[in-house]
Design a protein around this motif. Structure first.
Motif, PDB file in Angstrom:
ATOM      1  N   PRO A 168       0.818  -1.227   0.000  1.00 43.55           N
ATOM      2  CA  PRO A 168       0.000   0.000   0.000  1.00 43.55           C
ATOM      3  C   PRO A 168       0.850   1.274   0.000  1.00 43.55           C
ATOM      4  O   PRO A 168       0.426   2.291  -0.551  1.00 43.55           O
ATOM      5  CB  PRO A 168      -0.831  -0.097   1.278  1.00 43.55           C
ATOM      6  N   LEU A 169       2.061   1.199   0.612  1.00 44.30           N
ATOM      7  CA  LEU A 169       2.933   2.386   0.601  1.00 44.30           C
ATOM      8  C   LEU A 169       3.323   2.745  -0.835  1.00 44.30           C
ATOM      9  O   LEU A 169       3.201   3.911  -1.252  1.00 44.30           O
ATOM     10  CB  LEU A 169       4.183   2.128   1.449  1.00 44.30           C
ATOM     11  N   VAL A 170       3.765   1.726  -1.576  1.00 44.62           N
ATOM     12  CA  VAL A 170       4.169   1.975  -2.967  1.00 44.62           C
ATOM     13  C   VAL A 170       2.975   2.455  -3.785  1.00 44.62           C
ATOM     14  O   VAL A 170       3.054   3.442  -4.530  1.00 44.62           O
ATOM     15  CB  VAL A 170       4.796   0.696  -3.584  1.00 44.62           C
ATOM     16  N   LEU A 171       1.830   1.774  -3.627  1.00 41.88           N
ATOM     17  CA  LEU A 171       0.634   2.189  -4.367  1.00 41.88           C
ATOM     18  C   LEU A 171       0.252   3.628  -4.000  1.00 41.88           C
ATOM     19  O   LEU A 171      -0.166   4.415  -4.853  1.00 41.88           O
ATOM     20  CB  LEU A 171      -0.533   1.247  -4.062  1.00 41.88           C
ATOM     21  N   GLY A 172       0.429   3.963  -2.717  1.00 44.83           N
ATOM     22  CA  GLY A 172       0.116   5.322  -2.250  1.00 44.83           C
ATOM     23  C   GLY A 172       1.014   6.355  -2.901  1.00 44.83           C
ATOM     24  O   GLY A 172       0.552   7.424  -3.320  1.00 44.83           O
ATOM     25  N   ILE A 173       2.316   6.015  -2.983  1.00 41.87           N
ATOM     26  CA  ILE A 173       3.261   6.957  -3.612  1.00 41.87           C
ATOM     27  C   ILE A 173       2.887   7.142  -5.087  1.00 41.87           C
ATOM     28  O   ILE A 173       2.876   8.251  -5.613  1.00 41.87           O
ATOM     29  CB  ILE A 173       4.712   6.461  -3.449  1.00 41.87           C
ATOM     30  N   LEU A 174       2.532   6.034  -5.733  1.00 37.66           N
ATOM     31  CA  LEU A 174       2.134   6.117  -7.149  1.00 37.66           C
ATOM     32  C   LEU A 174       0.881   6.987  -7.296  1.00 37.66           C
ATOM     33  O   LEU A 174       0.743   7.755  -8.253  1.00 37.66           O
ATOM     34  CB  LEU A 174       1.872   4.726  -7.724  1.00 37.66           C
ATOM     35  N   ARG A 178       0.346  11.602  -9.099  1.00 39.69           N
ATOM     36  CA  ARG A 178      -0.598  12.356  -9.921  1.00 39.69           C
ATOM     37  C   ARG A 178      -0.400  13.863  -9.771  1.00 39.69           C
ATOM     38  O   ARG A 178      -0.720  14.641 -10.672  1.00 39.69           O
ATOM     39  CB  ARG A 178      -2.014  12.001  -9.474  1.00 39.69           C
ATOM     40  N   LEU A 179       0.119  14.261  -8.595  1.00 41.48           N
ATOM     41  CA  LEU A 179       0.323  15.687  -8.341  1.00 41.48           C
ATOM     42  C   LEU A 179       1.584  16.202  -9.026  1.00 41.48           C
ATOM     43  O   LEU A 179       1.779  17.406  -9.183  1.00 41.48           O
ATOM     44  CB  LEU A 179       0.433  15.955  -6.832  1.00 41.48           C
ATOM     45  N   ILE A 186       0.987   7.076 -14.042  1.00 41.00           N
ATOM     46  CA  ILE A 186       1.309   5.934 -13.172  1.00 41.00           C
ATOM     47  C   ILE A 186       0.238   5.769 -12.077  1.00 41.00           C
ATOM     48  O   ILE A 186       0.067   4.691 -11.518  1.00 41.00           O
ATOM     49  CB  ILE A 186       2.737   6.112 -12.576  1.00 41.00           C
ATOM     50  N   ALA A 187      -0.480   6.885 -11.785  1.00 35.78           N
ATOM     51  CA  ALA A 187      -1.529   6.817 -10.763  1.00 35.78           C
ATOM     52  C   ALA A 187      -2.655   5.880 -11.185  1.00 35.78           C
ATOM     53  O   ALA A 187      -3.479   5.496 -10.352  1.00 35.78           O
ATOM     54  CB  ALA A 187      -2.078   8.207 -10.479  1.00 35.78           C
ATOM     55  N   SER A 188      -2.681   5.490 -12.472  1.00 34.21           N
ATOM     56  CA  SER A 188      -3.748   4.576 -12.895  1.00 34.21           C
ATOM     57  C   SER A 188      -3.548   3.187 -12.286  1.00 34.21           C
ATOM     58  O   SER A 188      -4.491   2.406 -12.217  1.00 34.21           O
ATOM     59  CB  SER A 188      -3.812   4.495 -14.415  1.00 34.21           C
ATOM     60  N   TRP A 189      -2.345   2.882 -11.809  1.00 34.06           N
ATOM     61  CA  TRP A 189      -2.125   1.575 -11.173  1.00 34.06           C
ATOM     62  C   TRP A 189      -2.883   1.485  -9.846  1.00 34.06           C
ATOM     63  O   TRP A 189      -3.674   0.574  -9.665  1.00 34.06           O
ATOM     64  CB  TRP A 189      -0.620   1.294 -10.981  1.00 34.06           C
TER      65      TRP A 189
ATOM     66  N   ILE C  39      -5.943   1.548   3.600  1.00 28.74           N
ATOM     67  CA  ILE C  39      -4.812   2.468   3.789  1.00 28.74           C
ATOM     68  C   ILE C  39      -4.695   3.398   2.574  1.00 28.74           C
ATOM     69  O   ILE C  39      -4.490   4.611   2.716  1.00 28.74           O
ATOM     70  CB  ILE C  39      -3.511   1.660   4.015  1.00 28.74           C
ATOM     71  N   LEU C  40      -4.880   2.803   1.410  1.00 23.62           N
ATOM     72  CA  LEU C  40      -4.798   3.604   0.185  1.00 23.62           C
ATOM     73  C   LEU C  40      -5.895   4.685   0.177  1.00 23.62           C
ATOM     74  O   LEU C  40      -5.684   5.802  -0.298  1.00 23.62           O
ATOM     75  CB  LEU C  40      -4.960   2.670  -1.022  1.00 23.62           C
ATOM     76  N   ALA C  41      -7.052   4.330   0.735  1.00 20.99           N
ATOM     77  CA  ALA C  41      -8.157   5.304   0.814  1.00 20.99           C
ATOM     78  C   ALA C  41      -7.745   6.500   1.664  1.00 20.99           C
ATOM     79  O   ALA C  41      -8.120   7.648   1.374  1.00 20.99           O
ATOM     80  CB  ALA C  41      -9.397   4.637   1.398  1.00 20.99           C
ATOM     81  N   ALA C  42      -6.957   6.253   2.719  1.00 20.18           N
ATOM     82  CA  ALA C  42      -6.480   7.358   3.564  1.00 20.18           C
ATOM     83  C   ALA C  42      -5.512   8.234   2.770  1.00 20.18           C
ATOM     84  O   ALA C  42      -5.529   9.464   2.883  1.00 20.18           O
ATOM     85  CB  ALA C  42      -5.802   6.802   4.811  1.00 20.18           C
ATOM     86  N   ILE C  43      -4.672   7.587   1.953  1.00 20.05           N
ATOM     87  CA  ILE C  43      -3.710   8.355   1.145  1.00 20.05           C
ATOM     88  C   ILE C  43      -4.462   9.195   0.095  1.00 20.05           C
ATOM     89  O   ILE C  43      -4.022  10.287  -0.272  1.00 20.05           O
ATOM     90  CB  ILE C  43      -2.670   7.408   0.514  1.00 20.05           C
ATOM     91  N   ALA C  44      -5.616   8.668  -0.329  1.00 25.02           N
ATOM     92  CA  ALA C  44      -6.418   9.430  -1.305  1.00 25.02           C
ATOM     93  C   ALA C  44      -6.856  10.780  -0.741  1.00 25.02           C
ATOM     94  O   ALA C  44      -7.021  11.754  -1.482  1.00 25.02           O
ATOM     95  CB  ALA C  44      -7.636   8.613  -1.722  1.00 25.02           C
ATOM     96  N   PHE C  45      -7.026  10.853   0.585  1.00 26.14           N
ATOM     97  CA  PHE C  45      -7.378  12.143   1.198  1.00 26.14           C
ATOM     98  C   PHE C  45      -6.247  13.154   0.996  1.00 26.14           C
ATOM     99  O   PHE C  45      -6.480  14.340   0.812  1.00 26.14           O
ATOM    100  CB  PHE C  45      -7.642  11.984   2.699  1.00 26.14           C
ATOM    101  N   ILE C  46      -4.999  12.654   1.045  1.00 31.17           N
ATOM    102  CA  ILE C  46      -3.848  13.542   0.829  1.00 31.17           C
ATOM    103  C   ILE C  46      -3.860  14.026  -0.620  1.00 31.17           C
ATOM    104  O   ILE C  46      -3.612  15.194  -0.911  1.00 31.17           O
ATOM    105  CB  ILE C  46      -2.521  12.813   1.144  1.00 31.17           C
ATOM    106  N   LEU C  47      -4.181  13.091  -1.522  1.00 30.28           N
ATOM    107  CA  LEU C  47      -4.270  13.470  -2.936  1.00 30.28           C
ATOM    108  C   LEU C  47      -5.325  14.566  -3.111  1.00 30.28           C
ATOM    109  O   LEU C  47      -5.110  15.546  -3.837  1.00 30.28           O
ATOM    110  CB  LEU C  47      -4.627  12.240  -3.777  1.00 30.28           C
ATOM    111  N   GLY C  48      -6.446  14.405  -2.420  1.00 29.98           N
ATOM    112  CA  GLY C  48      -7.517  15.401  -2.510  1.00 29.98           C
ATOM    113  C   GLY C  48      -7.037  16.765  -2.050  1.00 29.98           C
ATOM    114  O   GLY C  48      -7.247  17.778  -2.733  1.00 29.98           O
ATOM    115  N   GLY C  49      -6.344  16.795  -0.914  1.00 32.56           N
ATOM    116  CA  GLY C  49      -5.812  18.056  -0.389  1.00 32.56           C
ATOM    117  C   GLY C  49      -4.797  18.661  -1.340  1.00 32.56           C
ATOM    118  O   GLY C  49      -4.806  19.865  -1.609  1.00 32.56           O
ATOM    119  N   GLY C  50      -3.922  17.787  -1.867  1.00 38.19           N
ATOM    120  CA  GLY C  50      -2.894  18.253  -2.810  1.00 38.19           C
ATOM    121  C   GLY C  50      -3.513  18.858  -4.054  1.00 38.19           C
ATOM    122  O   GLY C  50      -3.086  19.917  -4.535  1.00 38.19           O
ATOM    123  N   ASN C  51      -4.535  18.187  -4.573  1.00 45.14           N
ATOM    124  CA  ASN C  51      -5.226  18.696  -5.765  1.00 45.14           C
ATOM    125  C   ASN C  51      -5.854  20.053  -5.508  1.00 45.14           C
ATOM    126  O   ASN C  51      -5.784  20.948  -6.353  1.00 45.14           O
ATOM    127  CB  ASN C  51      -6.331  17.710  -6.166  1.00 45.14           C
TER     128      ASN C  51
END
Lengths: 316, 290, 231
Positions: A168-174, A178-179, A186-189, C39-51
């Motif tokens: 999940p860490l790697v997927l999170g970084i990917l 997007r930013l 790569i965020a499509s993964w 966990i990835l869903a939590a990281i998506a919140f960061i993406l939302g803030g960043g966007n």
């Protein structure tokens, strides 16, 4: 309405509102909204024998509790007026009115409140996600020692680093890539992972809970009898409507056959059942919307203006 | 008159709605409640809890819907605490733990000071992941909840001993305002484990009708909208002598405004239709004259 | 690579969850995949803030009309984020007084709690409360009993609106207590039979749709979620 008339109306409203607030603050027995707190002294000694620390935890209290404490002991220190929270209460009232001002028309005050809302919302969710999930679940799984020494000292001592959480860490970084200005594809993964999990979960659960179980619940005897074995007219009517109604609605949803003749008649009955359903949904929606407005007006009238006190929280 | 109604500025309607809701608040109008079977069934589920039983309260709502939902949350918490149950609060929405804290301060701190944190009640906090959280905790609670909301390790919380998953709870109460909420609890917890998980719910008016097909097989008790909250409060007041306690009458108080608001809505629809049909008749007459 | 790998990820993640539902020894794997998702869903919140930040910074630099509000949004965002992440005004947990960062991030009295309580809470609650006004306006302007379907809808709405308050009880209080024509009982009957029937049909229809869509995605027939593959 002309611009001039609008200006006069607004000015009059503001002057009247201001005069009312000032009048209530100065001349009513209790005044207007204020926030009170109750302090509790916390004395904490670390289990490893470090120096004892002491601080006061301030919790929300009512004006009534403050009055009661004052009546019992005029020199009491446990209850007191809290200025930052009182200012907060007035800001909350201002923001509430700012949003309501949109009912009159779009205006800068509304836009300001909206802008604050958007900014605070995004940050709020980020902070919650960080402290509730990213720290205990992600970092806590990868580096439990660090998390224990830093922010979550209560994390189990037995927790060993789990390298599987690198996924999940790697997927999170990917996902966050997007930013970045380049390589956002790569965020499509991780997005594909999201979609896959959703599809997998929903495929099974909708099939089980909403298809199989609902078909099972929808099958019932068309003639019903009560516990004594006598014919139950009410239940029979209910069962017939339920079975026929579901079949007719499903016929209406079925577009592969032309809706003519018997199929057309059934689908027409289906539409009627659906319309009754939507009528009930509308009724319940109205109920919900009004309840939310009541709560907001209660905030203005009870918590802010102290106009009424149905909960008795301001009386001794 | 017809002309006035045809061109009525919608702000007059806003004002009417404001008065219809605001005046009953100031006048503190109250009416008796008639109880519906679904609320009664939900009440019965909590009523049959034995002292020491485990109740999972999932607070899946936020301040936006608290006006409708918070009174139910208050009643469920009071009722379960009164039955001597151990309460496990959690949330599927980021603001849910805050809602739980508000309820704990309002109910437990005031009326059950003997209940100890970690022994009789615990706030497990929020986890992201929508329905996938339910999917995990339905079989392994500790996979997601490694700590409580305060950051205490799950093993160090006495009341977590023997709790492996949601299936170890005696009752799940979802108080929800939308997605994720009751529907997901039914789909991911109750349906796969029909004999091991028993569940009731409190929901908003918008959510209530779509959940009806789950009742009673997949959802034995459903408290719907502010009306359901008021009914529950009436049942609670009768059973535990709370008539004089305004903190547990919030829903019933709001029903006064609700009644006037509903009547206004009906009058608005009727007036709107009268205006529409009169206008149509006028137009037809005009066309006939031509 | 831009389309094949995502396609594989989607199918693999989905199939694991479907299989885990039916094969008990695979259920642990299903839990693990779901936990990654959470966990990835939590990281998506960061993406939302960043966007949000990126979008508003662009608006400010381009001086688009109303860019001043973007400044307000950014300030609100940064301040809330800073006090929340730094736990400003949060005391440590009494059990661990020597751990300065151990306290609850939303502890009552902290700066983050103050922002929640006095800005976010009133704003979000009022936004939704506004809908009562708009639904009233729509009721006056849009709900017309033009045909039998619309009349059924409005009639049911009236019945529910009356039957769910004391108004319904009062209007037919002259009827015997168990008369099915009493508005509160009639509205209950409509909910139990017609509404349950209608929503059950919708539920079955939606379930079929969701199952079909999920299958299409997992089998790679529906690839619309992958986009064009370009940046």
């Amino acid at each position: 309405m002309s611009e001039r008339a609008k200006t006069i109306l607004w000015t009059t409203l503001f002057v009247l509102g201001g005069a009312f607030l000032l009048g209530r603050a100065l001349f009513s027995a209790q005044g207007v909204g204020r926030e009170y707190v109750e302090g509790e002294v916390i004395v904490a000694t670390p289990s490893d024998g470090g120096p004892t620390r002491e601080w006061t935890q301030w919790r929300q209290a009512s004006y009534g509790e403050f009055l009661r404490a004052q009546a019992a002991d005029p020199d009491q220190q446990a209850f007191r007026l809290d200025l930052p929270r009182t200012i907060g209460l007035w800001i909350a009232a201002f923001l509430t009115l700012a949003i309501f001002s949109f009912l009159w028309g779009d205006n800068p005050v509304y836009k300001l409140a909206e802008a604050i809302f958007v900014g605070v919302s995004a940050a709020y969710w980020m902070v919650v996600a960080f402290w509730s999930v990213i720290v205990p679940n992600l970092i806590g799984s990868l580096l439990p020692g660090l998390v224990r020494a830093w922010a979550v000292p209560g994390l189990s001592e037995e927790t060993e680093p789990k390298l599987i959480f690198l996924v999940p860490l790697v997927l999170g970084i990917l996902l966050l890539w997007r930013l970045a200005p380049k390589g956002g594809w790569i965020a499509s993964w991780p997005l594909a992972f999201f979609i896959g999990v959703f599809a997998g979960l929903r495929l099974v659960q909708f099939f089980h809970a909403d298809l199989l179980n609902q078909v099972a619940s929808g099958i019932m005897p068309l003639v019903a009898f009560d516990e004594a074995g006598a014919f139950a007219a009410g239940a029979t009517l209910q069962h017939v409507i339920s079975v026929v109604g579901v079949l007719c609605c499903l016929t209406y949803f079925f577009f592969s056959v032309e809706h003519r003749g018997a199929v057309g008649a059934a689908s027409r009955v289906g539409i009627w059942v659906l319309m009754i359903t939507f009528g009930a949904m509308f009724g319940y929606t109205v109920m919900g919307r009004i309840a939310l407005l009541v709560a907001r007006l209660e905030f203005l009238l009870i918590d802010w203006l102290w106009l009424i006190d149905p909960a008795g929280s301001r009386s001794i | 008159m017809l002309r006035f109604l045809q061109t009525l500025d919608r702000r007059w309607i806003f004002l009417l709605m404001l008065l219809a809701v605001g005046v009953p608040i100031v006048l503190q109008l109250r009416f008796p409640e008639s109880i519906t079977p679904n609320t009664l069934a939900a009440f019965a589920e909590i009523e049959k809890l034995e002292p020491g039983s485990r109740v999972l309260l999932s607070f899946d709502f936020d301040p936006a819907s608290a006006g409708e939902i918070a009174p139910m949350a208050t009643s469920f918490t009071y009722h379960a605490a009164k039955r001597g149950a151990r309460l496990y609060f959690m949330a599927l929405l980021p603001v849910g733990p805050q809602m739980a804290e508000d309820t704990i301060a309002k109910v437990i701190a005031r009326d059950f000071p003997e209940m100890r944190y970690g022994v009789d009640f615990v706030n497990l906090g929020y986890k992201s992941g929508l329905e996938a959280v339910i999917k995990v905790i339905a079989t392994d609670l500790r996979q997601m909840f490694t700590t409580d909301a305060r950051g205490a390790g799950i093993e160090s919380i006495p009341m977590m001993a023997g709790v492996r998953s949601v299936q170890d709870m005696d009752l799940v109460v979802s108080v929800s305002a939308g997605y994720p909420g009751v529907k997901e609890w039914v789909q991911y917890a109750k349906t796969p484990f029909p004999d091991r998980i028993s569940m009731i719910a409190g929901v908003t008016g918008v959510q209530a009708p779509p959940l009806l097909p789950y009742v009673p097989v997949q959802l034995p008790g459903l408290v719907a909208a502010i009306k359901g909250a008021a009914e529950y409060e009436a049942l609670l007041a009768d059973a535990y002598g709370l008539q004089a306690e305004p903190r547990y009458q919030e829903g019933r108080r709001r029903m006064g405004s609700q009644l006037v608001g509903h009547v206004l809505m009906i009058l608005l629809i009727i007036t709107g239709n009268v205006v529409y049909f009169l206008t149509r008749r006028q137009e037809r007459q005009r066309e006939a004259r031509r | 690579m831009r389309r094949t790998i995502p396609l594989f990820i989607t199918t693999a993640a989905g199939v694991v969850l479907v299989v885990a539902y039916f094969v008990p020894w695979m259920s642990a794997l299903g839990e693990t995949v779901s936990t990654w998702f959470n966990i990835l869903a939590a990281i998506a919140f960061i993406l939302g803030g960043g966007n949000l930040m990126k979008m508003n910074l662009r608006k400010i630099s381009d001086r688009v009309p109303g860019w001043g509000y973007s400044v307000v949004t950014l300030v609100a965002f940064v301040v809330t984020l800073a006090v929340g992440l730094a736990k400003v005004g949060v005391n440590p947990l009494p059990e661990y007084p020597s751990y300065a960062w151990s306290g609850e991030f939303n502890e009552q009295g902290s700066a983050f709690w103050w922002i929640y309580e006095y800005t976010w809470k009133p704003l979000t609650a009022t936004m939704f409360a506004m809908l009562a006004f708009y639904v009233a306006s729509a009721a006056f302007r849009a709900f017309r009993a033009k045909n039998i379907e619309a009349t059924l809808l409005l009639g049911t709405a009236f019945l529910i609106l009356l039957g769910r308050t004391y108004a319904g009880v009062w209007l037919t209080s002259w009827l015997p207590e168990d008369s099915p024509l009493r508005i509160e009982l009639l509205s209950e009957f409509v909910m139990e039979t017609f509404t349950t029937t209608g929503t059950r049909a919708i539920m079955i229809g939606v379930a079929l749709g969701v199952v079909a869509t999920s299958l299409r995605i997992l089998l790679g027939v529906d690839r619309s979620h992958l986009g064009s593959g370009r940046n």
